[in-house]
Design a protein around this motif. Structure first.
Motif, mmCIF file in Angstrom:
data_model
loop_
_atom_site.group_PDB
_atom_site.id
_atom_site.type_symbol
_atom_site.label_atom_id
_atom_site.label_comp_id
_atom_site.label_asym_id
_atom_site.label_seq_id
_atom_site.Cartn_x
_atom_site.Cartn_y
_atom_site.Cartn_z
ATOM 1 N N ILE A 38 95.845 53.173 110.359
ATOM 2 C CA ILE A 38 94.436 53.509 110.297
ATOM 3 C C ILE A 38 94.216 54.492 109.155
ATOM 4 O O ILE A 38 95.154 55.118 108.666
ATOM 5 N N THR A 39 92.968 54.609 108.774
ATOM 6 C CA THR A 39 92.590 55.532 107.703
ATOM 7 C C THR A 39 91.823 56.704 108.306
ATOM 8 O O THR A 39 91.408 56.670 109.469
ATOM 9 N N ALA A 40 91.620 57.705 107.480
ATOM 10 C CA ALA A 40 90.794 58.839 107.895
ATOM 11 C C ALA A 40 89.404 58.354 108.288
ATOM 12 O O ALA A 40 88.830 58.830 109.274
ATOM 13 N N GLU A 41 88.889 57.390 107.548
ATOM 14 C CA GLU A 41 87.559 56.847 107.856
ATOM 15 C C GLU A 41 87.541 56.173 109.226
ATOM 16 O O GLU A 41 86.563 56.282 109.960
ATOM 17 N N ASP A 42 88.630 55.463 109.564
ATOM 18 C CA ASP A 42 88.713 54.818 110.877
ATOM 19 C C ASP A 42 88.649 55.861 111.996
ATOM 20 O O ASP A 42 87.937 55.684 112.981
ATOM 21 N N LEU A 43 89.402 56.940 111.831
ATOM 22 C CA LEU A 43 89.410 57.987 112.851
ATOM 23 C C LEU A 43 88.039 58.642 112.967
ATOM 24 O O LEU A 43 87.521 58.828 114.073
#
Length: 169
Positions: A38-43
């Protein structure tokens, strides 16, 4: 000195970098995210979807070096007496140095003193022995449930152990 504060969107990149390989990632989040990595944006998107809730709290542990750990707390009952910890993670470089225990102790104190929880619960996979030992070390105890929960991760079934900690008398 270890402290706890509300999560900030700028913490996300560091937190997702701690998730390691897919096995470590799944031990952290179970099936809460469809794909890895996952990416920071996903979190941040995941947390933004819960932003209007007055029952959900994202927290970051930090010391003089910056963010070192993270967890969420959410009430699971309408009366707001039972709080569940989740997404508990510590920077790999800070493990085995007391950061996990310290973060949990701060979160437990916050849960009982500030949020007035009566009980804290959490789930940990049976194959995550270091986390299990850490939870026991801060006072959590295994409890029985009506039905054992299993998560299907890849081709394996992971047993989830249920732990709880009651407010001290």
């Amino acid at each position: 000195m270890l402290r706890l504060r509300p999560y900030k969107a700028c913490d996300a990149a560091k937190i997702v970098s701690w998730t390691g390989d897919e096995t470590a990632f799944r031990k952290w989040c179970a099936d809460r995210f469809e794909s890895w990595p996952i990416t920071a944006e996903d979190l941040n998107r995941h947390y933004d979807a819960l932003a209007d809730s007055d029952s959900f709290y994202e927290m970051t542990a930090f010391d003089e070096t910056g963010a070192v750990g993270h967890l969420i707390m959410r009430f699971t009952d309408e009366r707001k007496t039972i709080l569940r910890f989740g997404f508990v993670i510590v920077d790999d470089k800070k493990r085995r140095k007391g950061c996990g225990k310290g973060m949990l102790q701060l979160a437990i104190r916050y849960a009982f003193d500030m949020l007035k929880a009566e009980k804290i619960t959490l789930g940990v996979f049976e194959n995550n022995e270091p986390a299990y030992r850490c939870y026991l070390a801060v006072g959590f105890r295994e409890t029985t449930t009506a039905q054992t929960e299993y998560y299907h991760i890849g081709n394996e079934a992971w047993k989830c152990l249920e732990l709880e900690l009651e407010r001290p008398a």
